[in-house]
Design a protein around this motif. Structure first.
Motif, short mmCIF file in Angstrom:
data_model
loop_
_atom_site.label_atom_id
_atom_site.label_comp_id
_atom_site.label_asym_id
_atom_site.label_seq_id
_atom_site.Cartn_x
_atom_site.Cartn_y
_atom_site.Cartn_z
N PRO A 144 0.83 -1.20 0.00
CA PRO A 144 0.00 0.00 0.00
C PRO A 144 0.87 1.26 0.00
O PRO A 144 2.00 1.24 0.48
CB PRO A 144 -0.78 -0.12 1.33
CG PRO A 144 -0.68 -1.54 1.73
CD PRO A 144 0.64 -2.03 1.21
N LEU A 145 0.34 2.34 -0.54
CA LEU A 145 1.05 3.60 -0.50
C LEU A 145 1.39 3.99 0.93
O LEU A 145 0.54 3.90 1.82
CB LEU A 145 0.21 4.70 -1.14
CG LEU A 145 0.15 4.72 -2.67
CD1 LEU A 145 -0.87 5.76 -3.14
CD2 LEU A 145 1.51 5.02 -3.27
N SER A 146 2.63 4.40 1.14
CA SER A 146 3.11 4.73 2.48
C SER A 146 4.10 5.88 2.40
O SER A 146 4.75 6.09 1.38
CB SER A 146 3.81 3.52 3.12
OG SER A 146 3.01 2.37 3.12
N PRO A 147 4.24 6.62 3.51
CA PRO A 147 5.27 7.65 3.55
C PRO A 147 6.62 7.00 3.88
O PRO A 147 6.71 6.08 4.68
CB PRO A 147 4.82 8.56 4.69
CG PRO A 147 4.03 7.66 5.60
CD PRO A 147 3.39 6.63 4.71
N LEU A 148 7.67 7.47 3.21
CA LEU A 148 9.02 6.95 3.44
C LEU A 148 9.95 8.13 3.72
O LEU A 148 10.45 8.77 2.80
CB LEU A 148 9.51 6.17 2.23
CG LEU A 148 10.92 5.58 2.31
CD1 LEU A 148 11.01 4.52 3.41
CD2 LEU A 148 11.35 5.00 0.97
N ARG A 175 -2.44 14.20 2.92
CA ARG A 175 -2.67 13.82 4.31
C ARG A 175 -1.35 13.70 5.07
O ARG A 175 -1.21 14.17 6.20
CB ARG A 175 -3.43 12.49 4.37
CG ARG A 175 -3.78 12.05 5.80
CD ARG A 175 -4.28 10.61 5.83
NE ARG A 175 -5.22 10.35 4.76
CZ ARG A 175 -5.46 9.14 4.26
NH1 ARG A 175 -4.80 8.09 4.74
NH2 ARG A 175 -6.33 8.98 3.28
N TRP A 176 -0.35 13.10 4.42
CA TRP A 176 0.95 12.91 5.09
C TRP A 176 1.66 14.24 5.31
O TRP A 176 2.30 14.45 6.33
CB TRP A 176 1.82 11.95 4.29
CG TRP A 176 1.25 10.57 4.25
CD1 TRP A 176 0.52 9.94 5.23
CD2 TRP A 176 1.32 9.64 3.17
NE1 TRP A 176 0.13 8.69 4.82
CE2 TRP A 176 0.61 8.47 3.56
CE3 TRP A 176 1.91 9.67 1.91
CZ2 TRP A 176 0.50 7.36 2.74
CZ3 TRP A 176 1.80 8.57 1.08
CH2 TRP A 176 1.10 7.43 1.50
N VAL A 177 1.53 15.16 4.35
CA VAL A 177 2.11 16.48 4.55
C VAL A 177 1.36 17.23 5.65
O VAL A 177 1.97 17.89 6.51
CB VAL A 177 2.09 17.29 3.23
CG1 VAL A 177 2.51 18.74 3.47
CG2 VAL A 177 3.03 16.64 2.20
N ALA A 178 0.04 17.10 5.67
CA ALA A 178 -0.77 17.79 6.68
C ALA A 178 -0.46 17.31 8.09
O ALA A 178 -0.48 18.10 9.05
CB ALA A 178 -2.25 17.59 6.38
N THR A 179 -0.15 16.02 8.24
CA THR A 179 0.12 15.47 9.57
C THR A 179 1.58 15.54 9.96
O THR A 179 1.94 15.22 11.10
CB THR A 179 -0.34 14.01 9.65
OG1 THR A 179 0.39 13.23 8.69
CG2 THR A 179 -1.84 13.89 9.38
N GLY A 183 7.52 15.97 5.00
CA GLY A 183 7.68 17.41 4.94
C GLY A 183 7.04 18.00 3.71
O GLY A 183 6.60 17.29 2.80
N ASP A 184 6.97 19.31 3.68
CA ASP A 184 6.49 20.00 2.48
C ASP A 184 7.28 19.51 1.27
O ASP A 184 8.45 19.12 1.41
CB ASP A 184 6.70 21.51 2.62
CG ASP A 184 5.92 22.12 3.76
OD1 ASP A 184 5.04 21.44 4.32
OD2 ASP A 184 6.21 23.29 4.10
N GLY A 185 6.66 19.53 0.11
CA GLY A 185 7.39 18.98 -1.03
C GLY A 185 6.75 19.28 -2.36
O GLY A 185 5.95 20.21 -2.49
N GLY A 220 -1.29 24.84 9.10
CA GLY A 220 -2.12 24.41 10.21
C GLY A 220 -2.27 22.90 10.20
O GLY A 220 -1.28 22.17 10.21
N ASP A 221 -3.51 22.43 10.14
CA ASP A 221 -3.77 20.99 10.09
C ASP A 221 -4.07 20.50 8.67
O ASP A 221 -4.54 19.37 8.49
CB ASP A 221 -4.96 20.64 11.00
CG ASP A 221 -4.65 20.88 12.47
OD1 ASP A 221 -3.48 20.71 12.85
OD2 ASP A 221 -5.57 21.25 13.22
N ASP A 222 -3.83 21.34 7.68
CA ASP A 222 -4.15 20.99 6.30
C ASP A 222 -2.89 21.07 5.43
O ASP A 222 -1.86 21.58 5.85
CB ASP A 222 -5.21 21.94 5.74
CG ASP A 222 -6.55 21.79 6.44
OD1 ASP A 222 -6.96 20.63 6.68
OD2 ASP A 222 -7.17 22.82 6.76
N ALA A 223 -3.02 20.55 4.23
CA ALA A 223 -1.99 20.69 3.21
C ALA A 223 -2.57 21.51 2.07
O ALA A 223 -3.71 21.29 1.64
CB ALA A 223 -1.53 19.33 2.70
#
Length: 235
Positions: A144-148, A175-179, A183-185, A220-223
C-alpha cells in the motif's frame, strides 16, 4: 547541494510506446554535449533486463550508453560504481524506492552521486528515481502507498510522483504532509518533471500539455497546493 537533478513524476522512455521522450531529450541537452555518456541505474526494478534493454534502445545513436547492474545481471555483470564519476548523465529507473536506497547505501552510491553531481553530472530519474533524491517520499515499496522519510536528501522536503495518474496518490500525499509524516514537497504528474539546480527549483517541464506540478505545504492541520508554472517541451 551543487549540481542538476531532473525528477520525473512519470514519462520518459519507459512510458513511451516508441521510446521517444521530450523530457529525455531535454536531459541530454542539459549536458551540452552531442554524444554524452548516459548511464542507466535500474536498481529499483531489481535490474530488470527488459528495462535496461529498452533504455539502451531509446538512447541509441544520441548517447554513449552504459548500465550499472548492482545485481550482476548479464550481459552487464558487476561494474565498480566509481564509473558513475565518469558520466554526463546518471538516469535512475523506477521500481521500489526502499530497495533502491538500501542497495545503494551498501554499495556507496550516495557519496559517489553527490560527488558526480558536483562535478557536472546530471542526475535524473523517474518514480523511485524521482523519490530517491528527496528527504522523503510517497511510495508503494511496501504494498500500500506509504510515507518513506528516508531519502538521500539531495533535494529538501518530500516528493510524490504519479500525482494525478494513480489512485489515492493525491489524497494520501496531502494527508501525510498535513500530519507531518512527510515534509512540504513537490507533487509531479505523469509526463512532467522538475529541474533542480544548485539547491533551488530551476523550472518545471512537461512533455504533454495539461500535466501539472504542485508545491504542497502544510498550513495548520491541512496541506495546501500551490501550482508551479510548467513549460511544455516541444520535440
Amino acid at each position: 547541494m551543487r549540481g542538476t537533478i531532473v525528477a520525473l513524476g512519470g514519462g520518459g522512455f519507459s512510458m513511451s510506446d516508441d521510446g521517444s521522450s521530450a523530457i529525455d531529450d531535454h536531459i541530454v541537452e542539459l549536458t551540452g554535449k552531442a554524444q554524452p555518456k548516459v548511464c542507466f541505474v535500474p536498481t529499483a526494478s531489481g535490474d530488470a533486463d527488459g528495462y535496461a534493454a529498452r533504455f539502451e534502445e531509446a538512447f541509441s545513436g544520441r548517447a554513449r550508453t552504459s548500465v550499472l547492474s548492482l545485481f550482476c545481471h548479464e550481459p552487464w555483470g558487476y561494474t565498480d560504481p566509481n564509473m558513475l564519476l565518469d558520466q554526463d548523465v546518471v538516469y535512475v529507473g523506477g521500481g521500489s524506492t526502499a530497495n533502491l536506497l538500501a542497495v545503494w547505501r551498501l554499495h556507496g552510491l550516495p557519496d559517489l552521486l553527490r560527488q558526480a553531481a558536483g562535478n557536472g553530472t546530471v542526475l535524473a530519474g523517474i518514480s523511485a528515481g524521482m523519490n530517491c533524491w528527496f528527504e522523503g517520499s510517497s511510495t508503494d515499496s511496501f504494498g500500500p502507498l506509504s510515507p518513506l522519510p528516508d531519502g538521500l536528501g539531495f533535494i529538501p522536503g518530500s516528493a510524490c510522483p504519479h500525482y494525478l495518474g494513480e489512485p489515492d496518490r493525491r489524497e494520501k500525499y496531502q494527508r501525510w504532509v498535513a500530519t507531518g509524516a512527510l515534509g512540504d514537497g513537490y507533487a509531479v504528474d505523469e509526463y512532467a518533471a522538475i529541474v533542480w539546480r544548485d539547491g533551488a527549483l530551476a523550472e518545471a517541464v512537461a512533455e504533454q500539455s495539461g500535466r501539472p506540478v504542485f508545491r504542497v505545504e502544510r498550513t495548520g492541520d491541512d496541506a495546501v497546493e500551490h501550482e508551479v508554472d510548467v513549460r511544455t517541451l516541444v520535440r
